[in-house]
Design a protein around this motif. Structure first.
Motif, PDB file in Angstrom:
ATOM      1  N   VAL A  35       9.203   0.699   1.540  1.00  0.00           N
ATOM      2  CA  VAL A  35       9.633  -0.304   0.572  1.00  0.00           C
ATOM      3  C   VAL A  35       8.413  -1.029   0.000  1.00  0.00           C
ATOM      4  O   VAL A  35       7.575  -1.534   0.748  1.00  0.00           O
ATOM      5  CB  VAL A  35      10.598  -1.316   1.227  1.00  0.00           C
ATOM      6  CG1 VAL A  35      10.957  -2.417   0.238  1.00  0.00           C
ATOM      7  CG2 VAL A  35      11.842  -0.602   1.724  1.00  0.00           C
ATOM      8  N   LEU A  36       8.306  -1.066  -1.323  1.00  0.00           N
ATOM      9  CA  LEU A  36       7.205  -1.753  -1.990  1.00  0.00           C
ATOM     10  C   LEU A  36       7.502  -3.241  -2.101  1.00  0.00           C
ATOM     11  O   LEU A  36       8.661  -3.638  -2.248  1.00  0.00           O
ATOM     12  CB  LEU A  36       6.986  -1.176  -3.390  1.00  0.00           C
ATOM     13  CG  LEU A  36       6.655   0.307  -3.484  1.00  0.00           C
ATOM     14  CD1 LEU A  36       6.564   0.736  -4.948  1.00  0.00           C
ATOM     15  CD2 LEU A  36       5.345   0.623  -2.759  1.00  0.00           C
ATOM     16  N   SER A  37       6.473  -4.064  -2.065  1.00  0.00           N
ATOM     17  CA  SER A  37       6.638  -5.500  -2.266  1.00  0.00           C
ATOM     18  C   SER A  37       5.311  -6.100  -2.698  1.00  0.00           C
ATOM     19  O   SER A  37       4.261  -5.463  -2.578  1.00  0.00           O
ATOM     20  CB  SER A  37       7.143  -6.190  -0.990  1.00  0.00           C
ATOM     21  OG  SER A  37       6.117  -6.232  -0.003  1.00  0.00           O
ATOM     22  N   GLU A  38       5.368  -7.334  -3.184  1.00  0.00           N
ATOM     23  CA  GLU A  38       4.150  -8.009  -3.635  1.00  0.00           C
ATOM     24  C   GLU A  38       3.304  -8.516  -2.479  1.00  0.00           C
ATOM     25  O   GLU A  38       2.124  -8.803  -2.663  1.00  0.00           O
ATOM     26  CB  GLU A  38       4.513  -9.181  -4.550  1.00  0.00           C
ATOM     27  CG  GLU A  38       5.127  -8.768  -5.863  1.00  0.00           C
ATOM     28  CD  GLU A  38       5.437  -9.968  -6.735  1.00  0.00           C
ATOM     29  OE1 GLU A  38       4.471 -10.558  -7.279  1.00  0.00           O
ATOM     30  OE2 GLU A  38       6.621 -10.329  -6.863  1.00  0.00           O
ATOM     31  N   ASP A  39       3.904  -8.647  -1.302  1.00  0.00           N
ATOM     32  CA  ASP A  39       3.151  -9.164  -0.161  1.00  0.00           C
ATOM     33  C   ASP A  39       3.221  -8.235   1.049  1.00  0.00           C
ATOM     34  O   ASP A  39       2.998  -8.640   2.175  1.00  0.00           O
ATOM     35  CB  ASP A  39       3.651 -10.565   0.232  1.00  0.00           C
ATOM     36  CG  ASP A  39       5.158 -10.587   0.481  1.00  0.00           C
ATOM     37  OD1 ASP A  39       5.795  -9.507   0.421  1.00  0.00           O
ATOM     38  OD2 ASP A  39       5.694 -11.670   0.748  1.00  0.00           O
ATOM     39  N   GLY A  40       3.552  -6.965   0.806  1.00  0.00           N
ATOM     40  CA  GLY A  40       3.608  -5.980   1.883  1.00  0.00           C
ATOM     41  C   GLY A  40       2.954  -4.697   1.434  1.00  0.00           C
ATOM     42  O   GLY A  40       1.741  -4.651   1.225  1.00  0.00           O
ATOM     43  N   ASN A  41       3.739  -3.642   1.285  1.00  0.00           N
ATOM     44  CA  ASN A  41       3.224  -2.372   0.773  1.00  0.00           C
ATOM     45  C   ASN A  41       3.044  -2.485  -0.742  1.00  0.00           C
ATOM     46  O   ASN A  41       4.013  -2.419  -1.496  1.00  0.00           O
ATOM     47  CB  ASN A  41       4.195  -1.234   1.109  1.00  0.00           C
ATOM     48  CG  ASN A  41       4.315  -0.985   2.601  1.00  0.00           C
ATOM     49  OD1 ASN A  41       3.324  -1.019   3.325  1.00  0.00           O
ATOM     50  ND2 ASN A  41       5.524  -0.753   3.069  1.00  0.00           N
ATOM     51  N   LEU A  42       1.814  -2.655  -1.170  1.00  0.00           N
ATOM     52  CA  LEU A  42       1.545  -2.905  -2.590  1.00  0.00           C
ATOM     53  C   LEU A  42       1.645  -1.632  -3.424  1.00  0.00           C
ATOM     54  O   LEU A  42       1.116  -0.580  -3.031  1.00  0.00           O
ATOM     55  CB  LEU A  42       0.137  -3.472  -2.761  1.00  0.00           C
ATOM     56  CG  LEU A  42      -0.102  -4.918  -2.361  1.00  0.00           C
ATOM     57  CD1 LEU A  42      -1.591  -5.255  -2.483  1.00  0.00           C
ATOM     58  CD2 LEU A  42       0.718  -5.871  -3.214  1.00  0.00           C
TER      59      LEU A  42
END
Length: 206
Positions: A35-42
Motif C-alpha cells: 500500500v502506497l502512502s505519503e508517510d509510508g511506502n512512497l
C-alpha cells in the motif's frame, strides 16, 4: 552487513498524492500491495536498487550523484500508461529520455563497487525476463538496467490475471496524469516487493 537499498526519483507532493489515489482507485475490490502512502511506502521512480555492503553511505552517495551529473531542478516525464509486468505487477510507465539513461549510468558507476553480488537472488524465477533483463540481472542483480531500463512508478502487485485486466481497463475508469514531475533524489531501504519503505537520505535535484 548487507542492506537492500535503492536510489530513486521522488515526485512532487501533489503527484505523490495523485499516485496514492491512483493505486486506491485501481485496487478497489482487489487491493494492490504494498500500500502506497505519503508517510509510508512512497511512490517513486527507481533508478537502481540492489543488495549493498555497509560501506555505501546514503547521504554522501546522493551528493556524489548530483556532483557527477548536471541535473535540472525538476524532471517532467510524460505518462506512457498502465503496464502489466509479469508476474502480477502493475506499473505506471513514463517516458525514458536520455537524461534518465545518463542518470542510471551515473548511479550504477558510483554504487557498483558496493554491490554484494553474493546476495543476488539467484533462485529467482527469470523465465519471463527478456534477454536484456536477464543480462542486467546477472550483472547487477536488477533487471531494469541499460537497454532494459523501464522508468515507472510501481502501483503494486496482485495476481497475474487481475494485473493484466487493470492494465487494460484502468484508463477507462481512472484519470491518469499526463505528466509526472520529480524534484528530489532519494536513497531508501527496500521493503515488501522492493517498496520505498524507509527514506535514508534525500536531496533536491539540481
Amino acid at each position: 552487513m548487507t542492506r537492500k537499498l535503492g536510489i530513486a526519483l521522488l515526485p512532487w507532493p501533489e503527484h505523490t498524492r495523485a499516485a496514492v489515489r491512483l493505486q486506491q482507485d485501481l485496487g478497489v475490490g482487489e487491493p494492490l500491495r504494498p500500500v502506497l502512502s505519503e508517510d509510508g511506502n512512497l511512490p517513486h521512480l527507481t533508478v537502481f536498487q540492489g543488495p549493498f555492503d555497509h560501506r555505501l553511505e546514503p547521504g554522501p552517495v546522493l551528493e556524489r550523484i548530483a556532483a557527477s551529473l548536471s541535473l535540472p531542478a525538476a524532471i517532467s516525464l510524460a505518462s506512457a500508461g498502465l503496464v502489466h509486468q509479469p508476474s502480477g505487477w502493475l506499473f505506471l510507465s513514463v517516458e525514458r529520455p536520455v537524461l534518465l539513461e545518463k542518470l542510471q549510468e551515473t548511479v550504477i558507476g558510483l554504487v557498483e563497487p558496493h554491490l554484494d553480488r553474493a546476495a543476488f537472488d539467484t533462485a529467482r524465477d527469470r523465465a519471463h525476463f527478456t534477454e536484456a533483463e536477464r543480462a542486467g540481472f546477472a550483472r547487477y542483480g536488477y533487471r531494469y538496467t541499460g537497454e532494459a531500463y523501464a522508468p515507472h512508478l510501481t502501483l503494486g502487485r496482485t495476481d497475474e490475471e487481475t494485473a493484466a485486466a487493470l492494465a487494460r481497463t484502468g484508463p477507462r475508469h481512472t484519470a491518469l496524469p499526463g505528466t509526472w514531475i520529480f524534484d528530489r533524489l532519494s536513497c531508501y531501504a527496500m521493503g515488501e516487493h522492493g517498496a520505498h519503505a524507509e527514506t535514508l537520505a534525500v536531496r533536491p535535484l539540481g
